[in-house]
Design a protein around this motif. Structure first.
Motif, PDB file in Angstrom:
ATOM      1  N   THR A  63      -7.096  -5.158   6.168  1.00 45.85           N
ATOM      2  CA  THR A  63      -6.215  -4.811   7.269  1.00 45.85           C
ATOM      3  C   THR A  63      -6.914  -5.009   8.609  1.00 45.85           C
ATOM      4  O   THR A  63      -6.365  -4.673   9.646  1.00 45.85           O
TER       5      THR A  63
ATOM      6  N   SER B 230      -5.213  -3.637  13.468  1.00 47.02           N
ATOM      7  CA  SER B 230      -5.349  -2.260  13.913  1.00 47.02           C
ATOM      8  C   SER B 230      -4.475  -1.958  15.130  1.00 47.02           C
ATOM      9  O   SER B 230      -4.214  -0.796  15.422  1.00 47.02           O
TER      10      SER B 230
ATOM     11  N   THR C 140      -9.449  -0.705   7.489  1.00 46.67           N
ATOM     12  CA  THR C 140     -10.122  -0.589   6.195  1.00 46.67           C
ATOM     13  C   THR C 140      -9.579  -1.597   5.204  1.00 46.67           C
ATOM     14  O   THR C 140      -8.480  -2.120   5.358  1.00 46.67           O
TER      15      THR C 140
ATOM     16  N   GLU D 215      -4.931   3.632   7.586  1.00 47.67           N
ATOM     17  CA  GLU D 215      -5.771   2.571   7.022  1.00 47.67           C
ATOM     18  C   GLU D 215      -5.732   1.339   7.909  1.00 47.67           C
ATOM     19  O   GLU D 215      -6.755   0.716   8.177  1.00 47.67           O
TER      20      GLU D 215
ATOM     21  N   VAL E 124      -8.128  -2.427   1.543  1.00 45.65           N
ATOM     22  CA  VAL E 124      -7.352  -1.746   0.518  1.00 45.65           C
ATOM     23  C   VAL E 124      -7.439  -2.585  -0.744  1.00 45.65           C
ATOM     24  O   VAL E 124      -7.111  -3.766  -0.745  1.00 45.65           O
TER      25      VAL E 124
ATOM     26  N   ARG F  63      -7.595   1.926  11.226  1.00 43.61           N
ATOM     27  CA  ARG F  63      -9.049   1.903  11.040  1.00 43.61           C
ATOM     28  C   ARG F  63      -9.574   0.543  10.594  1.00 43.61           C
ATOM     29  O   ARG F  63     -10.774   0.304  10.609  1.00 43.61           O
TER      30      ARG F  63
ATOM     31  N   GLN G  67      -0.725   7.667   5.817  1.00 44.49           N
ATOM     32  CA  GLN G  67      -2.033   7.239   5.331  1.00 44.49           C
ATOM     33  C   GLN G  67      -2.205   5.721   5.414  1.00 44.49           C
ATOM     34  O   GLN G  67      -3.275   5.232   5.770  1.00 44.49           O
ATOM     35  N   VAL G  68      -1.151   4.981   5.109  1.00 44.33           N
ATOM     36  CA  VAL G  68      -1.228   3.522   5.207  1.00 44.33           C
ATOM     37  C   VAL G  68      -1.394   3.104   6.662  1.00 44.33           C
ATOM     38  O   VAL G  68      -2.176   2.200   6.972  1.00 44.33           O
TER      39      VAL G  68
ATOM     40  N   SER H  14       0.823  -1.205   0.000  1.00 42.06           N
ATOM     41  CA  SER H  14       0.000   0.000   0.000  1.00 42.06           C
ATOM     42  C   SER H  14       0.858   1.257   0.000  1.00 42.06           C
ATOM     43  O   SER H  14       0.554   2.240  -0.684  1.00 42.06           O
TER      44      SER H  14
END
Length: 96
Positions: free
Chosen positions: A63, A67, A43, A38, A45, A41, A34-35, A17
Protein backbone atom coordinates in the motif's frame (compact mmCIF):
# COMPACT_ATOMS: atom_id res chain seq x y z
CA UNK A 1 -19.87 3.88 -0.24
CA UNK A 2 -17.33 6.05 -2.00
CA UNK A 3 -17.54 9.84 -1.92
CA UNK A 4 -15.38 10.37 -5.04
CA UNK A 5 -13.77 8.35 -7.83
CA UNK A 6 -10.65 6.46 -6.77
CA UNK A 7 -8.17 4.44 -8.78
CA UNK A 8 -9.35 0.90 -9.56
CA UNK A 9 -6.13 -0.70 -8.29
CA UNK A 10 -6.27 1.14 -4.95
CA UNK A 11 -9.96 0.28 -4.54
CA UNK A 12 -9.28 -3.39 -5.29
CA UNK A 13 -6.53 -3.57 -2.68
CA UNK A 14 -8.63 -1.77 -0.08
CA UNK A 15 -11.66 -3.99 -0.68
CA UNK A 16 -9.69 -7.25 -0.65
CA UNK A 17 -8.18 -6.35 2.72
CA UNK A 18 -11.57 -5.12 3.99
CA UNK A 19 -13.40 -8.35 3.12
CA UNK A 20 -10.61 -10.49 4.60
CA UNK A 21 -11.09 -8.64 7.87
CA UNK A 22 -14.87 -9.15 7.67
CA UNK A 23 -14.35 -12.87 7.14
CA UNK A 24 -12.12 -12.88 10.24
CA UNK A 25 -15.01 -11.52 12.32
CA UNK A 26 -14.25 -7.81 12.57
CA UNK A 27 -17.13 -5.36 12.53
CA UNK A 28 -17.76 -3.51 9.29
CA UNK A 29 -16.71 -0.08 10.58
CA UNK A 30 -13.64 -1.39 12.40
CA UNK A 31 -12.53 -3.44 9.38
CA UNK A 32 -12.72 -0.36 7.14
CA UNK A 33 -10.91 1.74 9.74
CA UNK A 34 -8.06 -0.75 10.05
CA UNK A 35 -7.62 -1.05 6.28
CA UNK A 36 -7.57 2.73 5.94
CA UNK A 37 -4.91 2.91 8.66
CA UNK A 38 -2.85 0.28 6.82
CA UNK A 39 -2.99 2.41 3.69
CA UNK A 40 -2.18 5.59 5.60
CA UNK A 41 0.88 3.94 7.14
CA UNK A 42 1.94 2.36 3.85
CA UNK A 43 2.18 -1.14 5.31
CA UNK A 44 2.38 -4.35 3.32
CA UNK A 45 -0.65 -6.61 3.49
CA UNK A 46 -0.11 -10.32 2.94
CA UNK A 47 -2.93 -12.30 1.39
CA UNK A 48 -3.56 -15.68 -0.10
CA UNK A 49 -4.48 -15.66 -3.77
CA UNK A 50 -5.70 -18.48 -5.98
CA UNK A 51 -3.88 -18.42 -9.26
CA UNK A 52 -5.29 -19.71 -12.54
CA UNK A 53 -4.25 -23.30 -11.81
CA UNK A 54 -6.23 -23.07 -8.52
CA UNK A 55 -3.11 -23.29 -6.39
CA UNK A 56 -2.99 -21.00 -3.38
CA UNK A 57 -0.03 -18.68 -3.19
CA UNK A 58 0.94 -15.87 -0.85
CA UNK A 59 0.93 -12.43 -2.36
CA UNK A 60 2.02 -9.22 -0.70
CA UNK A 61 -0.01 -6.16 -1.55
CA UNK A 62 2.00 -3.01 -1.04
CA UNK A 63 0.00 0.00 0.00
CA UNK A 64 3.07 2.23 -0.20
CA UNK A 65 2.44 5.18 -2.43
CA UNK A 66 -1.22 5.12 -1.43
CA UNK A 67 -0.94 6.85 1.90
CA UNK A 68 -2.53 10.04 0.57
CA UNK A 69 -6.17 10.34 1.69
CA UNK A 70 -7.25 10.45 -1.96
CA UNK A 71 -6.83 6.67 -2.11
CA UNK A 72 -8.63 5.65 1.09
CA UNK A 73 -10.61 8.50 2.66
CA UNK A 74 -13.45 8.42 0.14
CA UNK A 75 -14.79 5.18 1.62
CA UNK A 76 -17.28 5.46 4.47
CA UNK A 77 -19.38 2.79 6.16
CA UNK A 78 -23.13 2.94 5.77
CA UNK A 79 -25.64 0.78 7.61
CA UNK A 80 -24.99 -1.98 10.10
CA UNK A 81 -21.58 -1.69 11.78
CA UNK A 82 -21.59 -5.15 13.34
CA UNK A 83 -19.65 -8.18 12.09
CA UNK A 84 -21.16 -10.34 9.36
CA UNK A 85 -22.57 -12.81 11.91
CA UNK A 86 -24.63 -9.98 13.42
CA UNK A 87 -22.73 -9.94 16.71
CA UNK A 88 -20.94 -6.96 18.14
CA UNK A 89 -17.27 -7.15 17.23
CA UNK A 90 -14.99 -7.12 20.27
CA UNK A 91 -13.29 -3.89 19.21
CA UNK A 92 -16.69 -2.23 18.78
CA UNK A 93 -17.65 -2.80 22.42
CA UNK A 94 -15.22 -0.33 23.93
CA UNK A 95 -16.67 1.26 27.02
CA UNK A 96 -19.52 -1.26 27.36
Amino acid sequence: MSLWQVSDAATRDLMVSYYKRLEAGEGRSEALRQVQLEMLRGTNVSEEVKNRSLQIEKKTVTTQGRSHPFYWASFIPIGDWRSLDGKNASTSNLGR
